[in-house]
Design an enzyme around this catalytic site. Structure first.
Site, mmCIF file in Angstrom:
data_model
loop_
_atom_site.group_PDB
_atom_site.id
_atom_site.type_symbol
_atom_site.label_atom_id
_atom_site.label_comp_id
_atom_site.label_asym_id
_atom_site.label_seq_id
_atom_site.Cartn_x
_atom_site.Cartn_y
_atom_site.Cartn_z
ATOM 1 N N THR A 128 -15.499 15.635 63.100
ATOM 2 C CA THR A 128 -15.775 14.217 62.812
ATOM 3 C C THR A 128 -15.333 13.487 64.053
ATOM 4 O O THR A 128 -14.531 14.019 64.822
ATOM 5 C CB THR A 128 -14.896 13.750 61.618
ATOM 6 O OG1 THR A 128 -15.281 14.457 60.450
ATOM 7 C CG2 THR A 128 -14.987 12.249 61.361
ATOM 8 N N ARG A 160 -22.306 16.801 49.032
ATOM 9 C CA ARG A 160 -20.837 16.685 49.215
ATOM 10 C C ARG A 160 -20.540 15.521 50.192
ATOM 11 O O ARG A 160 -21.142 15.411 51.243
ATOM 12 C CB ARG A 160 -20.269 17.984 49.772
ATOM 13 C CG ARG A 160 -18.758 17.947 50.074
ATOM 14 C CD ARG A 160 -18.468 17.581 51.507
ATOM 15 N NE ARG A 160 -17.037 17.614 51.827
ATOM 16 C CZ ARG A 160 -16.514 17.203 52.972
ATOM 17 N NH1 ARG A 160 -17.283 16.732 53.919
ATOM 18 N NH2 ARG A 160 -15.219 17.258 53.174
ATOM 19 N N VAL A 161 -19.615 14.681 49.800
ATOM 20 C CA VAL A 161 -19.207 13.572 50.654
ATOM 21 C C VAL A 161 -17.721 13.730 50.962
ATOM 22 O O VAL A 161 -16.916 13.974 50.056
ATOM 23 C CB VAL A 161 -19.470 12.216 49.966
ATOM 24 C CG1 VAL A 161 -18.911 11.072 50.805
ATOM 25 C CG2 VAL A 161 -20.968 12.023 49.734
ATOM 26 N N GLY A 162 -17.377 13.592 52.227
ATOM 27 C CA GLY A 162 -15.975 13.705 52.624
ATOM 28 C C GLY A 162 -15.303 12.347 52.711
ATOM 29 O O GLY A 162 -15.740 11.357 52.107
ATOM 30 N N ASP A 163 -14.257 12.303 53.506
ATOM 31 C CA ASP A 163 -13.456 11.078 53.613
ATOM 32 C C ASP A 163 -14.022 10.037 54.561
ATOM 33 O O ASP A 163 -13.689 8.853 54.451
ATOM 34 C CB ASP A 163 -12.046 11.440 54.094
ATOM 35 C CG ASP A 163 -12.069 12.129 55.467
ATOM 36 O OD1 ASP A 163 -12.964 12.966 55.696
ATOM 37 O OD2 ASP A 163 -11.207 11.822 56.294
ATOM 38 N N THR A 215 -9.598 13.103 60.733
ATOM 39 C CA THR A 215 -10.542 14.203 60.878
ATOM 40 C C THR A 215 -9.931 15.402 60.159
ATOM 41 O O THR A 215 -8.749 15.403 59.835
ATOM 42 C CB THR A 215 -10.807 14.543 62.359
ATOM 43 O OG1 THR A 215 -9.542 14.732 63.010
ATOM 44 C CG2 THR A 215 -11.547 13.432 63.074
ATOM 45 N N GLY A 216 -10.751 16.417 59.942
ATOM 46 C CA GLY A 216 -10.253 17.584 59.226
ATOM 47 C C GLY A 216 -10.704 17.572 57.779
ATOM 48 O O GLY A 216 -11.769 17.033 57.453
ATOM 49 N N GLY A 221 -11.511 16.524 54.654
ATOM 50 C CA GLY A 221 -11.675 15.192 54.102
ATOM 51 C C GLY A 221 -11.206 15.042 52.674
ATOM 52 O O GLY A 221 -10.770 13.957 52.257
HETATM 53 N N1 GLY Z 1 -13.310 14.783 57.728
HETATM 54 C C1 GLY Z 1 -14.687 15.028 57.598
HETATM 55 C C2 GLY Z 1 -15.081 15.591 56.307
HETATM 56 O O1 GLY Z 1 -14.275 16.202 55.619
HETATM 57 O O2 GLY Z 1 -16.223 15.448 55.964
#
Ligand code: GLY
Length: 314
Positions: A167, A195-198, A218-219, A221
């Site tokens: 990210t 799927r949606v991350g942070d 990042t990482g 999420g």
């Molecule tokens: N930090 C990015 C994600 O998990 O999508």
């Protein structure tokens, strides 16, 4: 109190984009324009396989993009998630903020909105990321043809997802003291569709407030969503915690939940910055008015200890 020097901070993969934002800040431009400009550079760069065009796809080979932008002065925010077929999700997120009565549009609705505002289209799956996807499917005993016929994707996703969740983060303070933040990503490589991350979740992967500062992650999420990490970091700045301590604390919180890779960048409203991680070798970057080139430095390493709580070391 004197105004801060205009400053932009990025995750390490954003270093080469910082000049685009500083060109805006150097002529008195807004932090919001600067972070969007930086994000667009990385989104258009197919060499970054974690963001925009050339980002790694979901398990079906679709590049689903997430992005968000925050104006720390007005507290306006905009976000898109699982957007397909467009080059600059960060600009679509900004248009959500500025042109709609909403703050977050996802999936087909996001693509519809992007089309409606004339956003630039793109084929985001490049030949090289397609080849990586085909190889990942092969390792999981699948092909593009078999995966599309599958009724149940979850058993395959369990094999395809690993630690590939890049990210890019940009945090800026301009010469007037306005803070803004932008995050953009293709998310967790070979993820379950939708799927949606942070990154597009305001308060999780991205938050800022011009009174205190900004933070972005990042990482993994899912950890930032569970921990409301970016908002918590800015709350800690508001309580008077220095940037380095806020960054350490964020990684400590994540380490208490899981041992997955996790990283944060923090910028105060005075232009002080820090970054932390729970993995060796991770860096971050910054550019301040008057600097000729961006600098990068190692992040503070906060290891996960077996005992409750995290052990911090440089
Ligand atoms: N930090 C990015 C994600 O998990 O999508």
């Amino acid at each position: 109190m004197p105004r801060p020097l205009a400053t932009i901070v990025a995750s390490g993969n954003g270093a080469n984009a910082l000049a685009a934002g500083m060109r805006i800040l150097a002529r008195g431009g807004a932090a919001l324009d600067a972070v969007e400009a930086c994000a667009k550079v990385v989104e258009a760069d197919p060499a970054d396989t974690s963001v925009g065009r050339g980002g790694k796809p979901n398990v079906l080979g679709q590049v689903e993009l997430d992005a968000s932008i925050v104006d720390g002065t007005t507290h306006r925010t905009g976000a898109v998630a699982a957007l397909t077929g467009y080059l600059h999700p960060i600009s679509v997120a900004r248009a959500v903020m500025e042109r709609t009565p909403h703050v977050f549009i996802v999936g087909q609705g996001a693509a519809r909105f992007a089309g409606e505002i004339g956003a630039e289209r793109a084929r985001n799956l490049t030949p090289s990321t397609r080849a990586l996807w085909v190889e990942k499917l092969r390792e999981a005993g699948e092909t593009p043809a078999t995966i599309r016929r599958r009724a149940r994707l979850l058993p395959v996703v369990r094999k395809t997802v690993g630690e590939e969740r890049g990210t890019v983060n940009f945090l800026a303070v301009d010469a007037k003291g306005n803070v803004a933040s932008a995050v953009t990503t293709s998310g967790w490589a070979y993820k379950y569709p939708g799927r949606v991350g942070d990154s597009p979740v305001i308060g999780a992967g991205n938050f800022c407030d011009s009174r205190y500062g900004a933070a972005a992650c990042t990482g993994f999420g899912e950890l930032a969503i569970r921990g409301v990490t970016a908002k918590t970091a800015v709350d800690r700045l508001a309580q008077g915690m220095p940037a380095d301590m806020a960054a350490r604390a964020a990684i400590g919180d994540a380490n208490a939940l899981d041992d997955a890779a996790f990283n944060i960048v923090v910028l105060t409203a005075r232009g002080v910055h820090a970054a932390a991680t729970n993995r060796e070798g991770r860096r971050y970057a910054w550019l301040t008015a008057g600097m000729r080139e961006p600098l990068t430095a190692p992040r503070i390493l906060v290891r996960r200890s077996r005992a409750r709580g995290a052990r911090a070391s440089r």
